[in-house]
Design a protein around this motif. Structure first.
Motif, PDB file in Angstrom:
ATOM      1  N   ILE A 107       0.843  -1.200   0.000  1.00 56.86           N
ATOM      2  CA  ILE A 107       0.000   0.000   0.000  1.00 56.86           C
ATOM      3  C   ILE A 107       0.879   1.251   0.000  1.00 56.86           C
ATOM      4  O   ILE A 107       1.992   1.242   0.522  1.00 56.86           O
ATOM      5  CB  ILE A 107      -0.968   0.005   1.197  1.00 56.86           C
ATOM      6  N   CYS A 108       0.362   2.320  -0.608  1.00 53.11           N
ATOM      7  CA  CYS A 108       1.167   3.529  -0.794  1.00 53.11           C
ATOM      8  C   CYS A 108       0.594   4.689   0.016  1.00 53.11           C
ATOM      9  O   CYS A 108      -0.520   5.157  -0.269  1.00 53.11           O
ATOM     10  CB  CYS A 108       1.183   3.894  -2.273  1.00 53.11           C
ATOM     11  N   PRO A 109       1.323   5.176   1.031  1.00 54.73           N
ATOM     12  CA  PRO A 109       0.851   6.327   1.817  1.00 54.73           C
ATOM     13  C   PRO A 109       0.759   7.586   0.969  1.00 54.73           C
ATOM     14  O   PRO A 109       1.578   7.816   0.076  1.00 54.73           O
ATOM     15  CB  PRO A 109       1.927   6.481   2.897  1.00 54.73           C
ATOM     16  N   ILE A 110      -0.241   8.397   1.234  1.00 51.32           N
ATOM     17  CA  ILE A 110      -0.442   9.677   0.550  1.00 51.32           C
ATOM     18  C   ILE A 110      -0.445  10.781   1.604  1.00 51.32           C
ATOM     19  O   ILE A 110      -1.244  10.753   2.534  1.00 51.32           O
ATOM     20  CB  ILE A 110      -1.777   9.712  -0.215  1.00 51.32           C
ATOM     21  N   ILE A 121      -8.178   1.216  -4.588  1.00 49.84           N
ATOM     22  CA  ILE A 121      -9.131   1.944  -3.761  1.00 49.84           C
ATOM     23  C   ILE A 121      -8.349   2.919  -2.889  1.00 49.84           C
ATOM     24  O   ILE A 121      -7.112   2.850  -2.803  1.00 49.84           O
ATOM     25  CB  ILE A 121      -9.981   0.988  -2.885  1.00 49.84           C
ATOM     26  N   ILE A 122      -9.069   3.836  -2.261  1.00 48.24           N
ATOM     27  CA  ILE A 122      -8.451   4.862  -1.424  1.00 48.24           C
ATOM     28  C   ILE A 122      -8.936   4.679   0.013  1.00 48.24           C
ATOM     29  O   ILE A 122     -10.114   4.407   0.250  1.00 48.24           O
ATOM     30  CB  ILE A 122      -8.829   6.278  -1.905  1.00 48.24           C
ATOM     31  N   ALA A 123      -8.040   4.844   0.965  1.00 53.22           N
ATOM     32  CA  ALA A 123      -8.403   4.864   2.387  1.00 53.22           C
ATOM     33  C   ALA A 123      -7.950   6.213   2.948  1.00 53.22           C
ATOM     34  O   ALA A 123      -6.778   6.584   2.816  1.00 53.22           O
ATOM     35  CB  ALA A 123      -7.735   3.732   3.144  1.00 53.22           C
ATOM     36  N   ALA A 132      -3.665   9.033   4.426  1.00 49.74           N
ATOM     37  CA  ALA A 132      -4.389   8.340   3.360  1.00 49.74           C
ATOM     38  C   ALA A 132      -3.477   7.314   2.706  1.00 49.74           C
ATOM     39  O   ALA A 132      -2.247   7.391   2.826  1.00 49.74           O
ATOM     40  CB  ALA A 132      -4.909   9.334   2.325  1.00 49.74           C
ATOM     41  N   PHE A 133      -4.112   6.376   2.022  1.00 49.54           N
ATOM     42  CA  PHE A 133      -3.383   5.335   1.300  1.00 49.54           C
ATOM     43  C   PHE A 133      -4.053   5.069  -0.038  1.00 49.54           C
ATOM     44  O   PHE A 133      -5.280   5.137  -0.154  1.00 49.54           O
ATOM     45  CB  PHE A 133      -3.390   4.005   2.067  1.00 49.54           C
ATOM     46  N   SER A 177      -5.153  -6.867   2.977  1.00 51.44           N
ATOM     47  CA  SER A 177      -4.724  -7.487   4.239  1.00 51.44           C
ATOM     48  C   SER A 177      -3.666  -6.646   4.936  1.00 51.44           C
ATOM     49  O   SER A 177      -3.676  -6.509   6.163  1.00 51.44           O
ATOM     50  CB  SER A 177      -4.190  -8.895   3.985  1.00 51.44           C
ATOM     51  N   GLU A 178      -2.743  -6.075   4.155  1.00 48.60           N
ATOM     52  CA  GLU A 178      -1.705  -5.235   4.754  1.00 48.60           C
ATOM     53  C   GLU A 178      -2.318  -4.003   5.411  1.00 48.60           C
ATOM     54  O   GLU A 178      -1.944  -3.647   6.542  1.00 48.60           O
ATOM     55  CB  GLU A 178      -0.677  -4.805   3.709  1.00 48.60           C
TER      56      GLU A 178
END
Length: 198
Positions: free
Chosen positions: A7-10, A74-76, A88-89, A99-100
């Motif tokens: 996952i990629c942090p924003i 998707i965005i979190a 955000a991710f 899962s990560e």
């Protein structure tokens, strides 16, 4: 600092502002514990489920549903102010990435969504989450139809082992999402309250 593999942090403020604007059209109030609300969207349902849904079987269903609907990511977005954790991710729509995120999130409130938004999932600090979107999409994610989707929430709203204030909150959420939300016109704002009871 936490390291992430899939996952990629924003952290870009402009991008975060854009994400907040998208969510604000459906859910509010951001960065507040009071007066949480949801705006009815045309042909949407909204369901509160026990957070036990956000376990391995849920992750599998979510990844499978995202693939079926053509979402590559998707965005979190954090729905509270966080320190020393990304706001955000971007999450690839793979089981490993989902899962990560679930594993690395220590219990913070996040809104997961895609599109404008096409649907959303609100992860709360209590033992439930809210999933909202087109009924076929929500049914696929939860693995059941609307009538059965609220699962353990009715029992939790009556359990003598749960704080009475929290029980009242569960009852309020049930009434608003199970009864009121399906009946109102699109655009109507429905109060979900929060733990601000007398």
């Amino acid at each position: 600092m936490t390291e992430f593999k899939h996952i990629c942090p924003i952290e870009d403020p402009t991008q975060l502002h854009t994400y907040h604007q998208i969510i604000d059209s459906v859910l509010g109030t951001i960065y507040s514990e009071d007066d949480l609300w949801i705006r009815k969207q045309e042909n949407w349902i909204a369901v509160a489920t026990s957070d036990s849904f956000f376990e391995s079987e849920f992750e599998v269903r979510l990844a499978k549903t995202l693939k079926a609907y053509g979402y590559s990511q998707i965005i979190a977005v954090a729905w509270e102010k966080l320190l020393n954790f990304p706001q955000a991710f971007v999450i690839p729509s793979t089981l490993e990435a989902i899962s990560e995120f679930n594993l690395k999130n220590p219990g913070f409130m996040f809104v997961i969504f895609a599109g404008s938004p096409d649907w959303l999932i609100l992860l709360t600090r209590l033992e439930f989450l809210i999933t909202a979107g087109q009924s076929s999409f929500v049914d696929a994610i939860l693995g059941c139809e609307f009538e059965n989707a609220f699962g353990e929430i009715p029992e939790m709203s009556e359990s003598e082992y749960i704080n009475p204030v929290i029980r009242r909150h569960y009852s309020h959420i049930l009434e608003q999402l199970q009864v009121i939300y399906p009946q109102v016109e699109p655009g109507t704002i429905i109060s979900l309250g929060w733990l601000d009871w007398d």
